[in-house]
Design a protein around this motif. Structure first.
Motif, PDB file in Angstrom:
ATOM      1  N   ASP A 153       7.243   6.507  -0.876  1.00 38.54           N
ATOM      2  CA  ASP A 153       6.638   5.480  -1.728  1.00 38.54           C
ATOM      3  C   ASP A 153       7.708   4.664  -2.458  1.00 38.54           C
ATOM      4  OD1 ASP A 153       4.179   6.240  -0.877  1.00 38.54           O
ATOM      5  OD2 ASP A 153       3.556   7.217  -2.738  1.00 38.54           O
ATOM      6  N   GLY A 206       1.083   7.715  -0.881  1.00 39.05           N
ATOM      7  CA  GLY A 206       0.798   8.735  -1.888  1.00 39.05           C
ATOM      8  C   GLY A 206       1.070  10.144  -1.429  1.00 39.05           C
ATOM      9  N   GLU A 207       1.833  10.305  -0.356  1.00 41.17           N
ATOM     10  CA  GLU A 207       2.113  11.634   0.165  1.00 41.17           C
ATOM     11  C   GLU A 207       3.531  12.107  -0.136  1.00 41.17           C
ATOM     12  OE1 GLU A 207       1.281  11.300   4.291  1.00 41.17           O
ATOM     13  OE2 GLU A 207      -0.891  11.005   4.028  1.00 41.17           O
ATOM     14  N   SER A 208       4.468  11.174  -0.277  1.00 43.99           N
ATOM     15  CA  SER A 208       5.866  11.518  -0.497  1.00 43.99           C
ATOM     16  C   SER A 208       6.465  10.570  -1.520  1.00 43.99           C
ATOM     17  CB  SER A 208       6.644  11.422   0.828  1.00 43.99           C
ATOM     18  OG  SER A 208       8.031  11.306   0.600  1.00 43.99           O
ATOM     19  N   VAL A 209       7.094  11.137  -2.554  1.00 38.82           N
ATOM     20  CA  VAL A 209       7.752  10.297  -3.559  1.00 38.82           C
ATOM     21  C   VAL A 209       8.824   9.441  -2.900  1.00 38.82           C
ATOM     22  CG1 VAL A 209       9.321  10.357  -5.536  1.00 38.82           C
ATOM     23  CG2 VAL A 209       7.263  11.758  -5.551  1.00 38.82           C
ATOM     24  N   THR A 223       4.044  17.138  -8.852  1.00 46.22           N
ATOM     25  CA  THR A 223       4.054  17.887  -7.591  1.00 46.22           C
ATOM     26  C   THR A 223       5.311  18.713  -7.396  1.00 46.22           C
ATOM     27  OG1 THR A 223       5.017  15.992  -6.408  1.00 46.22           O
ATOM     28  CG2 THR A 223       2.595  16.172  -6.454  1.00 46.22           C
ATOM     29  N   GLU A 267       0.858  -1.186   0.000  1.00 45.33           N
ATOM     30  CA  GLU A 267       0.000   0.000   0.000  1.00 45.33           C
ATOM     31  C   GLU A 267       0.895   1.236   0.000  1.00 45.33           C
ATOM     32  OE1 GLU A 267      -3.349   0.583   0.250  1.00 45.33           O
ATOM     33  OE2 GLU A 267      -4.010  -1.507   0.140  1.00 45.33           O
ATOM     34  N   LEU A 268       0.650   2.164  -0.907  1.00 51.45           N
ATOM     35  CA  LEU A 268       1.431   3.388  -0.976  1.00 51.45           C
ATOM     36  C   LEU A 268       0.637   4.544  -0.380  1.00 51.45           C
ATOM     37  CD1 LEU A 268       2.959   3.059  -4.565  1.00 51.45           C
ATOM     38  CD2 LEU A 268       3.941   2.329  -2.390  1.00 51.45           C
ATOM     39  N   ARG A 326       3.964  11.173 -10.581  1.00 48.09           N
ATOM     40  CA  ARG A 326       3.314  11.999  -9.580  1.00 48.09           C
ATOM     41  C   ARG A 326       4.299  13.026  -9.012  1.00 48.09           C
ATOM     42  NH1 ARG A 326       2.456   8.692  -5.151  1.00 48.09           N
ATOM     43  NH2 ARG A 326       3.876   9.919  -3.877  1.00 48.09           N
ATOM     44  N   VAL A 350       4.736   6.567  -9.442  1.00 45.83           N
ATOM     45  CA  VAL A 350       5.210   7.415  -8.343  1.00 45.83           C
ATOM     46  C   VAL A 350       6.074   8.541  -8.893  1.00 45.83           C
ATOM     47  CG1 VAL A 350       6.657   7.488  -6.272  1.00 45.83           C
ATOM     48  CG2 VAL A 350       5.096   5.562  -6.628  1.00 45.83           C
TER      49      VAL A 350
END
Length: 219
Positions: free
Chosen positions: A108, A102-105, A168, A99-100, A164, A161
């Motif tokens: 993740d 999704g808040e920090s590259v 960002t 499970e990722l 994304r 990732v």
């Protein structure tokens, strides 16, 4: 009885077309739902036979069914053939996709590399996994199918990732995503899969990711 304007069309016309997105490696399901325990029994039978030294070339569907105590038709209802069954055997040895957050590259990517690190440790400690990998590698078509259906999914997770991160501002947007993915994953694969004596310490994923991010962060 007279049909109304809103009546449903005949069953033959309303029947949906066969799904083109059926899970890879499995035959189209008919009738009763698949029995997970029976599926597991067949897969465990294949693993046991391989562990006992039976070459992949000698593992016919007939033999697998006989050893599992089921009919050959039962196996074919679940898998189109031995190659499809072997893909599920390989999947059974994989770690569950993490499970990722999704808040920090960074976080993740570390999570994804940790999965590869644990798989490398499992390969070293599991004679079955080593034997299965060696036998599948000896069959180029099956090995290619494994890469298309399993390895590519892992690569796409890393690429997602990184994309994304580009959106960002955590990653430079002018770099090639596939190249960046190779820079992240290759050091772990090299240590985990190709150099059996290389250490796989717990802090290795973080060290790799930090070294790569140092080069691909926006200036």
């Amino acid at each position: 009885m007279t049909k109304t304007a809103g009546a449903a069309p005949p069953a033959s016309a309303a029947a949906p077309a066969p799904s083109a997105a059926a899970p890879p490696g499995t035959a189209e399901r008919r009738g009763r739902p698949r029995n997970a325990a029976l599926d597991s029994a067949v897969i465990e039978t294949v693993l046991r036979l391989i562990e006992e030294g039976v070459p992949l070339g000698e593992l016919s569907v007939e033999r697998i069914a006989r050893e599992a105590g089921v009919g050959k038709a039962t196996v074919y209802r679940r898998w189109a053939g031995k190659e499809a069954l072997m893909l599920d055997v390989m999947r059974s040895l994989e770690h569950t996709a993490p499970e990722l957050a999704g808040e920090s590259v960074r976080d993740d990517l570390v999570t994804l590399l940790e999965t590869l690190r644990r798989r490398g440790l499992a390969k070293r400690s599991s004679a079955v996994l080593r034997t299965v990998l060696a036998q599948v590698k000896a069959h180029p078509e099956l090995w290619q199918e494994y890469h298309e259906k399993v390895v590519r999914v892992r690569r796409e997770a890393v690429h997602a990732v990184l994309r994304r991160g580009m959106a960002t501002g955590e990653v430079r947007p002018d770099l090639d995503v596939e190249l960046m993915g190779d820079l992240v994953v290759s050091p772990m694969l090299s240590r985990a899969m190709f150099h059996d004596r290389a250490e796989l310490p717990e802090d290795l994923p973080g060290k790799i990711v930090d070294a790569v991010l140092e080069g691909i962060r926006p200036r």
